[in-house]
Design a protein around this motif. Structure first.
Motif, mmCIF file in Angstrom:
data_model
loop_
_atom_site.group_PDB
_atom_site.id
_atom_site.type_symbol
_atom_site.label_atom_id
_atom_site.label_comp_id
_atom_site.label_asym_id
_atom_site.label_seq_id
_atom_site.Cartn_x
_atom_site.Cartn_y
_atom_site.Cartn_z
ATOM 1 N N MET A 8 0.828 -1.198 0.000
ATOM 2 C CA MET A 8 0.000 0.000 0.000
ATOM 3 C C MET A 8 0.869 1.256 0.000
ATOM 4 S SD MET A 8 -2.821 1.232 2.805
ATOM 5 C CE MET A 8 -1.503 1.552 4.005
ATOM 6 N N ASN A 9 1.943 1.276 0.790
ATOM 7 C CA ASN A 9 2.819 2.458 0.836
ATOM 8 C C ASN A 9 3.539 2.665 -0.496
ATOM 9 O OD1 ASN A 9 2.080 2.995 3.477
ATOM 10 N ND2 ASN A 9 3.768 1.776 4.345
ATOM 11 N N ARG A 10 3.953 1.575 -1.155
ATOM 12 C CA ARG A 10 4.645 1.709 -2.434
ATOM 13 C C ARG A 10 3.720 2.287 -3.502
ATOM 14 N NH1 ARG A 10 5.866 -3.067 -2.915
ATOM 15 N NH2 ARG A 10 4.386 -3.776 -4.509
ATOM 16 N N LEU A 11 2.479 1.788 -3.520
ATOM 17 C CA LEU A 11 1.531 2.289 -4.509
ATOM 18 C C LEU A 11 1.107 3.724 -4.213
ATOM 19 C CD1 LEU A 11 -0.658 -0.877 -5.129
ATOM 20 C CD2 LEU A 11 0.786 0.300 -6.795
ATOM 21 N N ARG A 12 1.145 4.129 -2.964
ATOM 22 C CA ARG A 12 0.847 5.535 -2.638
ATOM 23 C C ARG A 12 1.914 6.439 -3.254
ATOM 24 N NH1 ARG A 12 0.502 5.307 2.596
ATOM 25 N NH2 ARG A 12 -1.772 5.390 2.785
ATOM 26 N N SER A 13 3.205 6.022 -3.147
ATOM 27 C CA SER A 13 4.303 6.814 -3.734
ATOM 28 C C SER A 13 4.196 6.837 -5.254
ATOM 29 C CB SER A 13 5.655 6.234 -3.307
ATOM 30 O OG SER A 13 5.782 6.271 -1.907
ATOM 31 N N LEU A 60 1.492 6.517 -6.916
ATOM 32 C CA LEU A 60 0.346 7.339 -7.286
ATOM 33 C C LEU A 60 0.731 8.807 -7.306
ATOM 34 C CD1 LEU A 60 -2.714 7.542 -7.909
ATOM 35 C CD2 LEU A 60 -3.097 7.645 -5.425
ATOM 36 N N ASP A 61 1.582 9.216 -6.381
ATOM 37 C CA ASP A 61 2.025 10.619 -6.355
ATOM 38 C C ASP A 61 2.855 10.956 -7.592
ATOM 39 O OD1 ASP A 61 0.706 10.922 -3.956
ATOM 40 O OD2 ASP A 61 2.502 10.558 -2.721
ATOM 41 N N ASP A 62 3.588 9.954 -8.081
ATOM 42 C CA ASP A 62 4.415 10.170 -9.272
ATOM 43 C C ASP A 62 3.675 9.805 -10.557
ATOM 44 O OD1 ASP A 62 6.451 10.962 -7.604
ATOM 45 O OD2 ASP A 62 7.339 8.939 -7.504
ATOM 46 N N THR A 63 2.410 9.579 -10.435
ATOM 47 C CA THR A 63 1.548 9.199 -11.563
ATOM 48 C C THR A 63 2.021 7.927 -12.244
ATOM 49 O OG1 THR A 63 2.746 10.482 -13.205
ATOM 50 C CG2 THR A 63 0.952 11.603 -11.994
ATOM 51 N N ALA A 64 2.761 7.062 -11.471
ATOM 52 C CA ALA A 64 3.204 5.775 -12.023
ATOM 53 C C ALA A 64 2.205 4.668 -11.731
ATOM 54 C CB ALA A 64 4.570 5.410 -11.462
ATOM 55 N N GLU A 91 -7.026 3.240 -8.914
ATOM 56 C CA GLU A 91 -7.637 1.928 -8.652
ATOM 57 C C GLU A 91 -6.634 0.964 -8.036
ATOM 58 O OE1 GLU A 91 -9.996 -1.647 -11.051
ATOM 59 O OE2 GLU A 91 -9.216 0.088 -12.139
ATOM 60 N N GLN A 92 -5.386 0.977 -8.554
ATOM 61 C CA GLN A 92 -4.355 0.102 -7.994
ATOM 62 C C GLN A 92 -4.071 0.431 -6.536
ATOM 63 O OE1 GLN A 92 -1.298 0.969 -10.942
ATOM 64 N NE2 GLN A 92 -1.570 -1.073 -11.882
ATOM 65 N N PHE A 93 -4.023 1.704 -6.219
ATOM 66 C CA PHE A 93 -3.781 2.110 -4.834
ATOM 67 C C PHE A 93 -4.943 1.697 -3.932
ATOM 68 C CE2 PHE A 93 -4.586 5.263 -1.497
ATOM 69 C CZ PHE A 93 -3.489 5.036 -0.688
ATOM 70 N N GLN A 94 -6.179 1.857 -4.400
ATOM 71 C CA GLN A 94 -7.334 1.469 -3.604
ATOM 72 C C GLN A 94 -7.371 -0.041 -3.354
ATOM 73 O OE1 GLN A 94 -10.459 3.155 -5.994
ATOM 74 N NE2 GLN A 94 -10.514 5.088 -4.815
ATOM 75 N N ASN A 95 -7.013 -0.816 -4.334
ATOM 76 C CA ASN A 95 -6.958 -2.277 -4.145
ATOM 77 C C ASN A 95 -5.908 -2.647 -3.101
ATOM 78 O OD1 ASN A 95 -8.963 -2.681 -6.040
ATOM 79 N ND2 ASN A 95 -7.518 -3.039 -7.740
ATOM 80 N N ALA A 96 -4.773 -1.980 -3.135
ATOM 81 C CA ALA A 96 -3.721 -2.241 -2.146
ATOM 82 C C ALA A 96 -4.180 -1.855 -0.740
ATOM 83 C CB ALA A 96 -2.454 -1.482 -2.530
ATOM 84 N N ALA A 97 -4.904 -0.735 -0.649
ATOM 85 C CA ALA A 97 -5.420 -0.312 0.659
ATOM 86 C C ALA A 97 -6.425 -1.310 1.201
ATOM 87 C CB ALA A 97 -6.044 1.077 0.534
ATOM 88 N N THR A 98 -7.273 -1.854 0.311
ATOM 89 C CA THR A 98 -8.239 -2.876 0.739
ATOM 90 C C THR A 98 -7.521 -4.135 1.215
ATOM 91 O OG1 THR A 98 -9.893 -2.049 -0.826
ATOM 92 C CG2 THR A 98 -10.184 -4.291 -0.003
ATOM 93 N N GLY A 99 -6.478 -4.551 0.483
ATOM 94 C CA GLY A 99 -5.709 -5.723 0.905
ATOM 95 C C GLY A 99 -5.082 -5.521 2.271
ATOM 96 N N PHE A 100 -4.624 -4.284 2.518
ATOM 97 C CA PHE A 100 -4.033 -3.983 3.830
ATOM 98 C C PHE A 100 -5.074 -4.108 4.947
ATOM 99 C CE2 PHE A 100 -3.272 -0.738 7.110
ATOM 100 C CZ PHE A 100 -2.122 -1.259 7.679
#
Length: 359
Positions: A122-127, A129-133, A137-146
């Motif tokens: 989740m933390n990696r996808l948050r970073s 997301l900030d860099d538009t990489a 949706e990918q970040f939200q899925n990671a947050a749900t998994g967490f």
């Protein structure tokens, strides 16, 4: 040779006939006289009294602790260790038994690792997301998994904390249904702990539906225990079941024992005499007036014009030397006591005494 004159039989025969007739007539007169004499049985009458009384309820049951705890594990597993012996005194919070934690500890470790990995993802996808990489949706899925991993870890730790049994009260460890090394299922009752406080003892008895309707909370009770012959204990009705037991069809009544210095234990056999507050009207007669008593049915003799009449009565209960009658004596003022054992219905009687001292 001198001849003996013969006696004249003509004189003897009438004399014999007269004698026979005399005795025959005399015997007939005696028989008639005896038949006319009436045999009367001497009896004594006793007055019938009326009273308002609460018929007691008699029942039997066992002693139990009001704070009796039936303990089990939340999860199944192998019994690892039992730390107490049956009958041992225990303190609140004391460890009584524990499961083998090999499997449960592994589940906790697995859940913790999954939680850590989900947090990193989740933390990696948050970073990213900030860099538009990465997309939202990918970040939200990671947050749900967490979140899922965090809940799994919470459940594993909860099961671990409930893989041991602690005593919930100060008291005695009374019963054990387990041994070390066996497999148990979740929720199986394994240990029973009873409070040892003097104010926590109750007696649970079963009563019929007729008696259930006459009892109420607060009714007094007198109890006897086989463990203490000749001694009685007092108490009051504290709970009354609202449905009958499926097996016995009796209603459970709980009697709260008054504090006592006597040592008590769960399972002691007890006999209870309960006194309902609701009273009924009874006719009171001496116990010797009752004949052929069987259950709630019996008979008494009453006097009428020198003749004994046998009438049926309905028995309420025995009260010392008296019998409380619920039916059959509404218009009767006296009953036969002394001599009733020798009577039959319609027998001739001779009243020799009357006892005006009513029960």
């Amino acid at each position: 040779m001198k001849t003996v004159p013969m006696m004249k039989p003509v004189l003897i025969l009438p004399l014999m006939l007269a004698t026979a007739i005399f005795f025959s007539c005399g015997e007939k007169k005696v028989t008639q006289s005896a038949a006319n004499d009436e045999v009367r049985i001497p009896v004594t009458l006793t007055g019938v009294d009326s009273t308002d009384r609460a018929e007691p309820v008699f029942a039997a049951g066992t002693v139990a602790s009001l704070q009796e705890a039936r303990l089990s594990f939340k999860t199944g597993g192998i019994i690892g260790k039992i730390y107490v012996r049956e009958g041992q005194q225990v303190r609140k919070g004391q460890l009584l038994a524990i499961l083998d934690l090999t499997e449960i500890n592994a589940q906790v470790a697995q859940a913790r690792v999954s939680h850590e990995k989900a947090e990193r993802d989740m933390n990696r996808l948050r970073s990213m997301l900030d860099d538009t990489a990465a997309t939202l949706e990918q970040f939200q899925n990671a947050a749900t998994g967490f979140d899922v991993a965090r809940q799994n870890l919470s459940m594993a730790e909860f099961n671990l904390s409930h893989s041991r049994i602690l005593s919930p009260v100060d008291g005695a460890y009374t019963r054990m249904f387990i041994t070390e090394g066996v497999v148990t299922g979740p929720g199986w009752v394994l240990l029973v702990v009873s409070s040892g406080r003097k104010s926590d003892w109750v007696v649970r008895v079963g009563v019929s539906d007729r008696d259930w309707g006459r009892l109420a909370k607060g009714d007094k009770a007198l109890l006897t225990l086989d463990a203490y012959p000749g001694q009685s204990f007092s108490g009051r009705v504290s709970e009354i079941a609202q449905s009958a037991d499926a097996a016995t069809r009796l209603y459970e009544v709980e009697i709260r024992l008054d504090p006592t210095e006597k040592r008590l234990a769960s399972g002691l056999f007890a006999k209870a005499e309960l006194f309902p507050a609701v009273s009924g009207k009874y006719r009171v007669i001496p116990v010797e007036a009752l004949i052929e008593g069987h259950g709630k049915e019996g008979f008494v003799f009453v006097s009428g014009n020198g003749i004994a009449r046998k009438i049926p009565v309905t028995i309420g209960y025995l009260d010392g030397k008296n019998v409380l009658i619920t039916g059959g004596l509404d218009s009767i003022t006296t009953v036969i006591t002394s001599g009733s054992a020798f009577l039959t219905d319609s027998a001739q009687i001779q009243i020799e005494g009357s006892n005006d001292k009513r029960p």
